[in-house]
Enzyme design. Sequence first.
Site, PDB file in Angstrom:
ATOM      1  N   CYS A  31      10.260  -5.987 -10.215  1.00 36.75           N
ATOM      2  CA  CYS A  31       9.117  -5.070 -10.191  1.00 36.75           C
ATOM      3  C   CYS A  31       9.399  -3.935 -11.167  1.00 36.75           C
ATOM      4  O   CYS A  31      10.542  -3.543 -11.358  1.00 36.75           O
ATOM      5  CB  CYS A  31       8.953  -4.502  -8.781  1.00 36.75           C
ATOM      6  SG  CYS A  31       7.516  -3.422  -8.577  1.00 36.75           S
TER       7      CYS A  31
ATOM      8  N   GLU B   6      12.060 -13.865  -2.980  1.00 35.65           N
ATOM      9  CA  GLU B   6      12.184 -14.034  -1.539  1.00 35.65           C
ATOM     10  C   GLU B   6      10.848 -13.960  -0.831  1.00 35.65           C
ATOM     11  O   GLU B   6       9.899 -13.340  -1.309  1.00 35.65           O
ATOM     12  CB  GLU B   6      13.189 -13.043  -0.957  1.00 35.65           C
ATOM     13  CG  GLU B   6      12.810 -11.600  -1.040  1.00 35.65           C
ATOM     14  CD  GLU B   6      13.875 -10.702  -0.361  1.00 35.65           C
ATOM     15  OE1 GLU B   6      14.894 -10.415  -1.014  1.00 35.65           O
ATOM     16  OE2 GLU B   6      13.670 -10.313   0.798  1.00 35.65           O
TER      17      GLU B   6
ATOM     18  N   CYS C  44      12.993   1.617  -2.858  1.00 33.03           N
ATOM     19  CA  CYS C  44      12.766   0.169  -2.791  1.00 33.03           C
ATOM     20  C   CYS C  44      13.828  -0.610  -3.560  1.00 33.03           C
ATOM     21  O   CYS C  44      14.121  -0.302  -4.713  1.00 33.03           O
ATOM     22  CB  CYS C  44      11.378  -0.139  -3.344  1.00 33.03           C
ATOM     23  SG  CYS C  44      10.978  -1.887  -3.317  1.00 33.03           S
TER      24      CYS C  44
ATOM     25  N   CYS D 266       9.662   2.521  -7.407  1.00 31.47           N
ATOM     26  CA  CYS D 266       9.668   3.363  -6.195  1.00 31.47           C
ATOM     27  C   CYS D 266      11.123   3.626  -5.784  1.00 31.47           C
ATOM     28  O   CYS D 266      11.940   2.708  -5.748  1.00 31.47           O
ATOM     29  CB  CYS D 266       8.896   2.684  -5.060  1.00 31.47           C
ATOM     30  SG  CYS D 266       7.152   2.462  -5.461  1.00 31.47           S
TER      31      CYS D 266
ATOM     32  N   CYS E  45      13.348  -4.842   2.121  1.00 35.15           N
ATOM     33  CA  CYS E  45      12.641  -5.729   1.205  1.00 35.15           C
ATOM     34  C   CYS E  45      13.441  -5.846  -0.087  1.00 35.15           C
ATOM     35  O   CYS E  45      13.899  -4.856  -0.626  1.00 35.15           O
ATOM     36  CB  CYS E  45      11.284  -5.140   0.820  1.00 35.15           C
ATOM     37  SG  CYS E  45      10.537  -4.146   2.099  1.00 35.15           S
TER      38      CYS E  45
ATOM     39  N   CYS F 219       5.106 -13.290   4.350  1.00 36.92           N
ATOM     40  CA  CYS F 219       5.091 -12.208   3.363  1.00 36.92           C
ATOM     41  C   CYS F 219       5.589 -12.789   2.052  1.00 36.92           C
ATOM     42  O   CYS F 219       6.705 -13.313   1.989  1.00 36.92           O
ATOM     43  CB  CYS F 219       6.018 -11.093   3.852  1.00 36.92           C
ATOM     44  SG  CYS F 219       6.237  -9.782   2.631  1.00 36.92           S
TER      45      CYS F 219
HETATM   46  N1  SAH Z   1       4.189  -3.158  -4.674  1.00 34.79           N
HETATM   47  C1  SAH Z   1       3.449  -3.226  -3.461  1.00 34.79           C
HETATM   48  C2  SAH Z   1       3.917  -4.267  -2.476  1.00 34.79           C
HETATM   49  C3  SAH Z   1       5.384  -4.453  -2.257  1.00 34.79           C
HETATM   50  S1  SAH Z   1       6.272  -3.329  -1.241  1.00 34.79           S
HETATM   51  C4  SAH Z   1       3.374  -1.850  -2.805  1.00 34.79           C
HETATM   52  O1  SAH Z   1       3.945  -0.919  -3.331  1.00 34.79           O
HETATM   53  O2  SAH Z   1       2.672  -1.713  -1.819  1.00 34.79           O
HETATM   54  C5  SAH Z   1       5.650  -3.464   0.393  1.00 34.79           C
HETATM   55  C6  SAH Z   1       5.752  -2.178   1.181  1.00 34.79           C
HETATM   56  O3  SAH Z   1       7.121  -1.899   1.558  1.00 34.79           O
HETATM   57  C7  SAH Z   1       5.298  -0.949   0.413  1.00 34.79           C
HETATM   58  O4  SAH Z   1       4.580  -0.089   1.250  1.00 34.79           O
HETATM   59  C8  SAH Z   1       6.609  -0.340   0.000  1.00 34.79           C
HETATM   60  O5  SAH Z   1       6.438   0.996  -0.362  1.00 34.79           O
HETATM   61  C9  SAH Z   1       7.443  -0.567   1.237  1.00 34.79           C
HETATM   62  N2  SAH Z   1       8.891  -0.478   1.045  1.00 34.79           N
HETATM   63  C10 SAH Z   1       9.636  -0.865  -0.003  1.00 34.79           C
HETATM   64  N3  SAH Z   1      10.927  -0.607   0.210  1.00 34.79           N
HETATM   65  C11 SAH Z   1      11.019  -0.064   1.426  1.00 34.79           C
HETATM   66  C12 SAH Z   1      12.084   0.427   2.206  1.00 34.79           C
HETATM   67  N4  SAH Z   1      13.326   0.402   1.764  1.00 34.79           N
HETATM   68  N5  SAH Z   1      11.787   0.919   3.433  1.00 34.79           N
HETATM   69  C13 SAH Z   1      10.529   0.944   3.898  1.00 34.79           C
HETATM   70  N6  SAH Z   1       9.475   0.516   3.200  1.00 34.79           N
HETATM   71  C14 SAH Z   1       9.709   0.016   1.967  1.00 34.79           C
END
Ligand code: SAH
Length: 351
Positions: A116, A96, A123, A120, A337, A109
């Site tokens: 991935c 996406e 996420c 995290c 995301c 974006c």
């Molecule tokens: N892997 C990279 C980029 C992708 S995520 C990274 O970790 O930075 C992009 C951003 O969105 C990151 O800061 C991630 O921690 C945040 N993110 C992911 N899921 C989220 C959620 N459910 N709520 C808020 N931020 C989120």
Amino acid sequence: MTQSGLMTDLKSMTLEEWKEFMAGIGEKSFRAGQVYSWLHEHLAVSWEEMTSLPADLREKLSGYPLTVLEPVDVQISAIDGTRKYLFRLGDGNVIESVLMRYHHGNSVCISSQAGCRMGCRFCASTIGGLARNLLASEMLDQVYRIQKETGERVSNVVVMGTGEPLDNYDNLLRFLKILTGEGGLHISQRNVTVSTCGLVPRIYDLAGEKLQITLALSLHAPNDEKRRELMPIARKYSVDQVLAACQNYFQKTGRRVTFEYSLVAGVNDSEEDARELAGRIRRLHGHVNLIPVNPVKERTYVRSSRRNVEKFKIMLEKYGIPVSIRRSLGSDIDGACGQLRKTHMDKMKML
Ligand code: SAH
């Protein structure tokens, strides 16, 4: 990778590589610039439409697949015009991308991987694990298809979609060079942001690439203990190590690092957390971007209240740290995301 050491994914080739390629197939070197411009400036989707090329060259090129993403779904926010695209890759994987419209221009974006493996906890992109890395052409084409479809220039690109860009380092660099280089869309490096969960050695590598892109670090916690709860990568690299890598990035490039901090109620959003965070980053000249966490249905994390977000911001500002709160765009179209991709994949499984 190739006949004669060049790659067969022609859309991922730099102009220099195109020159070699043309020599390899017995063509004059100026043809390289022509094809490159068709691909990366005119955003062509077929070899046939490259009408300034002689027919026999188009014929030779037609033996090579051309990476073009296929849109399978577009959701448009009725509130702010944000568009979320679901694209299908050549091998059936889906990814996406999001178009956000700001007054300073259109920002896309993009995803850097299908899935991935960073894990995290908050996420959605990581729930099914990593399917594969994206090629440079597949990263580029997210921008190209969106610019073509809307007919509006894309001025900013953020690598903040699904995937960990520094876990796909070589393809990422190739993507950045083609995206920002001459002869393509030529987007200013200063308008490109790469977001990482903190792969320390790669942050040092990126600092050495002589690029002017913005680095965003997903910090999300003020100390190792809390960060380890949210992000498995924090077991490999400490907050001190990650911040040292960011400081080096700033020193080498002169670019201020953005610290992303997703606020999760009761986990990392107290005044004490803000104070501790401020103490650690105040000397780094960075900027903090607060993101009230987007709830993911597979997880139990709850977004901080508006009041706590404001309090957190004020506390950081007291220490002289510039803070912004990320505006939540497209909140009416598939929340967090990775959700659009995940919803699609779940639907496919049920068929
Ligand atoms: N892997 C990279 C980029 C992708 S995520 C990274 O970790 O930075 C992009 C951003 O969105 C990151 O800061 C991630 O921690 C945040 N993110 C992911 N899921 C989220 C959620 N459910 N709520 C808020 N931020 C989120």
